[in-house]
Write an enzyme that holds these catalytic residues in place. Structure first.
Site, PDB file in Angstrom:
ATOM      1  N   HIS A  25      32.260   4.404 -19.606  1.00 33.90           N
ATOM      2  CA  HIS A  25      31.635   3.690 -18.491  1.00 33.90           C
ATOM      3  C   HIS A  25      31.870   4.448 -17.187  1.00 33.90           C
ATOM      4  O   HIS A  25      30.929   4.705 -16.426  1.00 33.90           O
ATOM      5  CB  HIS A  25      32.231   2.277 -18.398  1.00 33.90           C
ATOM      6  CG  HIS A  25      31.751   1.478 -17.231  1.00 33.90           C
ATOM      7  ND1 HIS A  25      30.847   0.445 -17.345  1.00 33.90           N
ATOM      8  CD2 HIS A  25      32.050   1.553 -15.893  1.00 33.90           C
ATOM      9  CE1 HIS A  25      30.607  -0.076 -16.151  1.00 33.90           C
ATOM     10  NE2 HIS A  25      31.337   0.577 -15.256  1.00 33.90           N
ATOM     11  N   GLU A  26      33.128   4.803 -16.929  1.00 33.91           N
ATOM     12  CA  GLU A  26      33.446   5.500 -15.685  1.00 33.91           C
ATOM     13  C   GLU A  26      32.878   6.912 -15.671  1.00 33.91           C
ATOM     14  O   GLU A  26      32.348   7.366 -14.655  1.00 33.91           O
ATOM     15  CB  GLU A  26      34.968   5.531 -15.486  1.00 33.91           C
ATOM     16  CG  GLU A  26      35.594   4.180 -15.212  1.00 33.91           C
ATOM     17  CD  GLU A  26      35.046   3.517 -13.963  1.00 33.91           C
ATOM     18  OE1 GLU A  26      34.653   4.244 -13.023  1.00 33.91           O
ATOM     19  OE2 GLU A  26      34.990   2.284 -13.914  1.00 33.91           O
ATOM     20  N   HIS A  29      29.224   7.067 -14.659  1.00 31.94           N
ATOM     21  CA  HIS A  29      28.990   7.050 -13.212  1.00 31.94           C
ATOM     22  C   HIS A  29      29.076   8.466 -12.652  1.00 31.94           C
ATOM     23  O   HIS A  29      28.234   8.890 -11.855  1.00 31.94           O
ATOM     24  CB  HIS A  29      30.042   6.187 -12.505  1.00 31.94           C
ATOM     25  CG  HIS A  29      29.889   4.719 -12.714  1.00 31.94           C
ATOM     26  ND1 HIS A  29      28.694   4.061 -12.543  1.00 31.94           N
ATOM     27  CD2 HIS A  29      30.795   3.763 -13.060  1.00 31.94           C
ATOM     28  CE1 HIS A  29      28.855   2.765 -12.774  1.00 31.94           C
ATOM     29  NE2 HIS A  29      30.129   2.562 -13.093  1.00 31.94           N
TER      30      HIS A  29
END
Length: 223
Positions: A25-26, A29
Site C-alpha cells: 500500500h505504502e 503511493h
C-alpha cells in the site's frame, strides 16, 4: 479455545497478509508519486515491499492489537511514505492518483489472495492455516481499501476528494490534516460506539462479494 488463544491464532494467521498489505500500500503511493515526478520516496529507500521499512511500532503493531481485542476490528497505520506534492508535475490533479494508488494496491492484493485460495482449492489443499491465510488476505486488504477511502484527510479518500474539489475548497478541506490525531481518535470512538463499524462492515462485505464475483470464472475452470 479461550479468547487469548484465539487472538494469538489470528495474529499468526493474519501476520503475513497484514505486512504485505501495509508494505505494498505504502510502496504504491511512492511508485505513483515517482511516475508523476516526485522521487522523495525513492530517495529515502521507501520503494520496497520490505515491511521493516514501513512499520510504525505503535500504529502497525500495538494499535491494531488493542483495537482488535476491544473493538473486534483492527485499526492501525503504517509509517507514511513521504510525498512532496510540490514536485509533482500537476500537484492538485496528480495527488489524487497518488492517494488512490494505496487502496488500489489493496484491491489488487485482495484479488490475488482470492485467486490463491481458489488455486489451493483446485489442488485440493485443505491445510487450515494456508486456507485461513488466503481468506485473511482477502479480508485484510478489503478492510484497508474501504477504510482508506473514507473521504476525510489524511486518509487517501480525503486526498482524492481534495484533488477533485475547486482550488479554494480544496485548500480549506486539506487543512483538516492539521487535526489528524483528533480525526483518528474520532474514528476509533465512532467504531467503539458502533456508529461506524456497521457501515464499514457493509462496504467490506460488498467489496469481498465483488472480488469473489471477479474470480468466479477461474473457480469454475478449476472445478
Amino acid at each position: 479455545m479461550n479468547e487469548l488463544d484465539l487472538v494469538i491464532r489470528n495474529v499468526a494467521l493474519y501476520a503475513i497478509p497484514v505486512l504485505f498489505a501495509i508494505s505494498l500500500h505504502e510502496a504504491a503511493h511512492g511508485y505513483v508519486a515517482r511516475y508523476f515526478g516526485d522521487h522523495t520516496a525513492s530517495e529515502q529507500g521507501r520503494l520496497t515491499a520490505n515491511p521493516m521499512r514501513h512499520i510504525d511500532p505503535f500504529g502497525t503493531i500495538v494499535l491494531p492489537l488493542l483495537t482488535y481485542y476491544f473493538l473486534k476490528m483492527p485499526f492501525g497505520y503504517a509509517k507514511p511514505v513521504p510525498v512532496d506534492y510540490s514536485r509533482l508535475r500537476n500537484p492538485k490533479k496528480q495527488m489524487g492518483f497518488v492517494a488512490a494508488a494505496g487502496p488500489g494496491a489493496n484491491f489488487l492484493m485482495a484479488l490475488g489472495w482470492a485467486i490463491w485460495g481458489i488455486l489451493l482449492a483446485g489442488m485440493h489443499v485443505t491445510e487450515p492455516f494456508l486456507v485461513g491465510m488466503a481468506q485473511g488476505g482477502v479480508i485484510v486488504n478489503a478492510v484497508m481499501c474501504v477504510f482508506n477511502l473514507i473521504p476525510v484527510p489524511p486518509l487517501d479518500g480525503g486526498r482524492i476528494v481534495t484533488a477533485m474539489l475547486p482550488l479554494d475548497l480544496a485548500r480549506s478541506y486539506a487543512r483538516l490534516e492539521l487535526y489528524t490525531p483528533y480525526i483518528f481518535l474520532g474514528l476509533i470512538v465512532l467504531m467503539y460506539l458502533g456508529a461506524l463499524s456497521p457501515v464499514l462492515t457493509t462496504l467490506v462485505a460488498a467489496m469481498i462479494e465483488l472480488i469473489m464475483t471477479l474470480v468466479t470464472p477461474l473457480a469454475m475452470l478449476l472445478t
